[in-house]
Design a protein around this motif. Structure first.
Motif, PDB file in Angstrom:
ATOM      1  N   UNK B 109      -6.772   2.646 -14.420  1.00 52.34           N
ATOM      2  CA  UNK B 109      -7.398   2.667 -15.752  1.00 52.34           C
ATOM      3  C   UNK B 109      -6.543   1.902 -16.757  1.00 52.34           C
ATOM      4  N   UNK B 110      -5.227   2.117 -16.668  1.00 49.69           N
ATOM      5  CA  UNK B 110      -4.322   1.416 -17.591  1.00 49.69           C
ATOM      6  C   UNK B 110      -4.368  -0.095 -17.360  1.00 49.69           C
ATOM      7  N   UNK B 111      -4.477  -0.457 -16.105  1.00 52.04           N
ATOM      8  CA  UNK B 111      -4.558  -1.874 -15.773  1.00 52.04           C
ATOM      9  C   UNK B 111      -5.827  -2.498 -16.377  1.00 52.04           C
ATOM     10  N   UNK B 112      -6.935  -1.780 -16.200  1.00 46.47           N
ATOM     11  CA  UNK B 112      -8.203  -2.286 -16.749  1.00 46.47           C
ATOM     12  C   UNK B 112      -8.147  -2.326 -18.276  1.00 46.47           C
ATOM     13  N   UNK B 113      -7.542  -1.298 -18.855  1.00 40.64           N
ATOM     14  CA  UNK B 113      -7.426  -1.254 -20.313  1.00 40.64           C
ATOM     15  C   UNK B 113      -6.525  -2.369 -20.821  1.00 40.64           C
ATOM     16  N   UNK B 114      -5.449  -2.659 -20.086  1.00 41.94           N
ATOM     17  CA  UNK B 114      -4.535  -3.740 -20.460  1.00 41.94           C
ATOM     18  C   UNK B 114      -5.253  -5.077 -20.520  1.00 41.94           C
ATOM     19  N   UNK B 115      -6.126  -5.270 -19.532  1.00 46.48           N
ATOM     20  CA  UNK B 115      -6.905  -6.498 -19.486  1.00 46.48           C
ATOM     21  C   UNK B 115      -7.805  -6.603 -20.720  1.00 46.48           C
ATOM     22  N   UNK B 116      -8.475  -5.495 -21.027  1.00 46.81           N
ATOM     23  CA  UNK B 116      -9.403  -5.471 -22.165  1.00 46.81           C
ATOM     24  C   UNK B 116      -8.666  -5.647 -23.487  1.00 46.81           C
ATOM     25  N   UNK B 120       0.238  -5.353 -22.048  1.00 46.82           N
ATOM     26  CA  UNK B 120       0.767  -4.895 -20.758  1.00 46.82           C
ATOM     27  C   UNK B 120       0.447  -3.405 -20.548  1.00 46.82           C
ATOM     28  N   UNK B 121      -0.032  -3.064 -19.341  1.00 50.90           N
ATOM     29  CA  UNK B 121      -0.377  -1.655 -19.062  1.00 50.90           C
ATOM     30  C   UNK B 121       0.780  -0.695 -19.322  1.00 50.90           C
TER      31      UNK B 121
END
Lengths: 457, 366
Positions: B109-116, B120-121
């Motif tokens: 989830x953090x990775x996806x949020x970082x992208x959005x 950095x996550x």
């Protein structure tokens, strides 16, 4: 809002208290047959003749499952651990307890199934029953189990579970007093509100779906698949919501037999035990016979413990060898006793087999050990709190099987109770912690058992 | 003829997880496009609250509200291996499995949020269903939006798996019982004090009060753990004074076949119960928790037996302590038989019950 530590509402609570939760017996499917069992009326008997033909021909009867229908008749609760099996799914030529299932009738309704079960022609030759674990070892005791009257398959085919630690003879020699007592606990019922129940449904793809009250879905999956000699993907266990289970529903009581009935008929089959069957034929908590002899000093140290345990397994082993081993590992309770000599036997009797139940293997020793502890304190004229705090498990002490205790709380819980009861402990006890022993709390007899390494647990 | 009061205590311990281990629990989790979390665990709920506890662990570990979590333990097709609900293992072993799966979900989830959020996550955290920048809580995005972006924007399935297994603890010496590794996941401790009233005319033992203290490691849900301890006390009361499948054993007659002939305690039998919870965290438990479900009925029977002795001076060492057993022991006591033999430093109780007295096949002595 933090979830851990919060008094959140129970996930399934509302469904339970409003009666909306769907348990196994609430599941009905079209074309469902109902099952009833023929059970042994005797504690111990040979089956010399059985004929199901007339019963099977009764109107409304679809099949009768007997031992001949089971691909693998014997599969033990501990088979997964490589331990031999002793209990047939359905009795073959001998019954070893009153209530043992012999045949299962599947019929249009429960009344027809009951009538057909009663109509099975069967002839028994009664045999003497063994009903006291203490008598099992006597020469003239009835021989009731093909393994002998007690379990012979511990490691290296030993027939006794042993614990030995330290030097028990020295402890008894050094003791000021040697105090012995005998403690016994009874078989008790699991008494869940939901009796044993299962529904097996043959699926169009050739699989079987089993609606189960099991406490252990994968354990039941393994047991059913083993008896049926099919891979795990041929059976689907549906469950997870149990109407009360205290260990007895780890036993796979209904699932395998109804699976066979469903296979034979191609119809869904439900088997729900009556309250009488639940009380009289389902497995009980195991009774225990325990003899403790403690070597103690006048100032309240327990130098050594000799113990004999006979665990009444009932007619078959089920989980009893596991329970006895667990019992042996914990036979010193919340205390550190450096010199030990424990012998335990799993004894067969002609009672309903006992099985796991809340506190399995340890409820018994908690009763025996703690009653004995107060007795020892009384005999020494010592405060029951003091003797417990003194001998308490402490960090770095070692267990009966020589495992280092890393976070024992005997001291914390005893002090909390003393506090709640308004008991003033003397300063040395009031200030005690779980920390590694030292000073007066490290008398010579406890030095050798200490493990000063920093292992985890 | 009189009623006598007495007090007794006990202190006990109990292992978490199967004895000798080797008992896996596994779980997997998937996230719906609105951030709602589906947990698949094999842990049956036998009334112990497993669904609640494991859901709380998942909610906490990911950082979403409890009511976002759906818990599915309904079948062996969708749920991975769980050895079962016994051995006080559902919170510790099953809980660790869902915790591991939830931690993996959080990372994704953090990775996806970082992208959005183009950050950095590692600089993000999740609380109460919202992803925000550490130290700058106003820069945030809902977990629901993040999950939607992952599904429909990034083409990513947000899932996590967790497996908990402590390897089998081998007995390396069958003569001594030595093992090659700790045979448990943790050990919990408890103590209990009871006060009883014994009627020397009827033999009835009435438990008036129970005070119990349990070290639970960490109370994931204090209300549920209190319920376990109070429910356990009720079963312990049954063990101590009421229940016996074969009341006249070795006669096997008179078995109770209904609730009116086999007596279990009812709520009306319950004494005043005081519950004290201690939290000494377990190093390996989820959030420090240990399992106490089973031991909750172990502490009462010995405390009751000791309290009966304190009240009327008799030791009843076969449970349940029924009125008949009490009257029989009182009769013996009044006849001058205290059921103990003293010989030098030996103090030998209950010899009439011993295998040495009853049978000849096993010899047994100090």
């Amino acid at each position: 809002m933090k979830a851990v530590g919060a008094r959140l509402p129970r996930y399934d609570g509302m469904g339970h208290v409003t009666g909306h939760t769907r348990f196994v017996d609430d599941v009905r499917v079209p074309g469902m047959l109902w099952a009833k069992a023929l059970r042994s009326p005797h504690h111990h008997a040979a089956i010399v003749h059985m004929d199901t033909s007339k019963a099977a021909a009764m109107p409304g009867v679809h099949t009768i499952v007997t031992w001949e229908d089971v691909p693998l008749l014997e599969y033990g609760h501990l088979s997964g651990l490589g331990i031999p099996a002793d209990e047939p799914l359905l009795a073959r030529d001998v019954v070893r307890y009153k209530g043992q299932p012999i045949a299962l009738v599947a019929a249009d309704d429960e009344e027809t199934a009951s009538a057909a079960a009663a109509a099975i022609e069967i002839e028994y030759e009664e045999r003497p029953a063994l009903l006291d674990v203490r008598l099992a070892f006597d020469e003239d005791a009835p021989k009731i189990h093909h393994w002998g009257n007690w379990y012979p398959h511990f490691e290296e085919e030993m027939d006794v579970r042993q614990i030995r630690k330290g030097n028990i003879d020295q402890a008894f020699e050094d003791a000021d007093k040697i105090i012995s007592g005998v403690y016994r606990s009874s078989a008790i019922e699991q008494a869940p509100v939901e009796t044993q129940v299962g529904l097996a449904v043959p699926e169009p793809d050739g699989r079987l779906t089993i609606y189960s009250c099991t406490q252990a879905l994968y354990f039941s999956l393994g047991v059913v698949a083993a008896h049926l000699e099919v891979p795990l993907n041929k059976v689907k266990i549906v469950g997870g919501t149990v109407g009360g289970g205290f260990g007895g529903k780890v036993d796979t009581a209904t699932d395998t037999v109804i699976a066979l009935a469903a296979q034979k008929t191609g119809r869904p089959v439900k088997w729900r035990w009556t309250r009488e069957e639940e009380f009289l034929a389902s497995s009980t908590r195991g009774p225990w016979h325990m003899e403790i002899i403690d070597a103690v000093t006048n100032d309240g140290w327990i130098l050594g413990r000799k113990m004999l345990t006979l665990h009444d397994s009932g007619a078959y082993a089920r989980f009893s060898p596991y329970g006895l081993t667990k019992h042996s590992f914990h036979h010193t309770g919340a205390y550190t006793i450096p010199n030990l000599h424990f012998d335990g036997y799993v004894v067969f009797t002609n009672r309903v087999p006992s099985t796991a139940m809340r506190g399995f293997g340890v409820t018994s020793i908690s009763f025996a050990g703690e009653t004995h502890m107060t007795r020892v304190a009384n005999e020494l004229g010592m405060d029951p709190y003091e003797i417990r705090l003194k001998n308490a498990n402490r960090v770095g002490d070692t267990s009966p099987n020589r495992i280092r205790y890393t976070d024992p709380s005997t001291v914390d819980v005893v002090k909390a109770i003393a506090n709640a009861e308004g008991r003033d402990l003397e300063p040395a006890l009031a200030g005690m912690t779980r920390a590694t022993r030292s000073g007066e709390m490290l008398p010579p007899h406890l030095v050798d058992q200490l493990d000063t390494s920093e292992g985890s647990h | 003829m009189a009623k006598h009061r007495g007090k007794g205590i006990s202190a006990i311990e109990y292992p978490t997880g199967m004895n000798q281990n080797g008992d896996p629990s596994q779980a997997w989790i998937k996230v719906k496009p609105d951030g709602r979390v589906d947990v698949f665990s094999g842990t049956a709920d036998i009334g112990n609250g497993a669904k609640t506890i494991q859901s709380q662990i998942v909610a906490e570990a990911i950082g979403v509200p409890y009511d976002w979590v759906t818990f599915d333990n309904s079948n062996t097709d969708s749920s991975p291996v769980c050895t079962g609900t016994f051995a006080s293992r559902a919170t510790f072993v099953g809980g660790n499995a869902v915790l591991k799966a939830a931690k993996e979900v959080k990372l994704k989830l953090l990775e996806a949020a970082g992208k959005e959020m183009e950050i950095s996550p590692e600089d993000l955290e999740i609380n109460d269903g919202e992803v925000s920048v550490k130290g700058s809580p106003s820069e945030k995005m809902g977990v629901d939006e993040v999950a939607g972006a992952a599904a429909y924007g990034h083409g990513v399935l947000i899932t996590g798996t967790g497996a908990q297994l402590k390897p089998y603890s081998e007995i390396t010496n069958s003569a001594t019982g030595e093992v090659d590794s700790p045979p448990h996941s943790a050990i919990s401790y408890a103590a209990c004090a009871v006060e009883v009233e014994v009627d020397d005319e009827t033999g009835e033992v009435l438990v008036l009060e129970m005070t119990q203290c349990y070290d639970v490691g960490r109370a994931i849900n204090p209300a549920l753990v209190e319920g376990q301890i109070q429910g356990g006390a009720m079963m312990g009361l049954g063990l101590g004074v009421l229940e016996n499948s074969y009341p006249y054993y070795p006669s096997v007659d008179h078995r109770g076949a209904q609730y009116n002939s086999y007596m279990i305690p009812s709520p009306l039998d319950m004494p005043k119960v005081k519950t004290i919870i201690i939290e000494n965290p377990s190093a390996d438990g989820p959030y420090g928790a240990k399992g106490i479900g089973e031991m909750a009925n172990n502490s009462q029977p010995p405390a009751i037996a000791s309290a009966v002795q304190d009240a009327v001076g008799i030791w009843v060492t076969e449970i349940p302590i029924t009125p008949e057993a009490v009257l029989k022991a009182l009769e013996a006591k009044n006849a001058g038989d205290d059921s103990v033999r003293r010989d030098g430093k030996l103090v030998s109780f209950d010899e009439e019950l011993s295998v040495n007295t009853v049978a000849s096949g096993l010899s047994w002595s100090a």
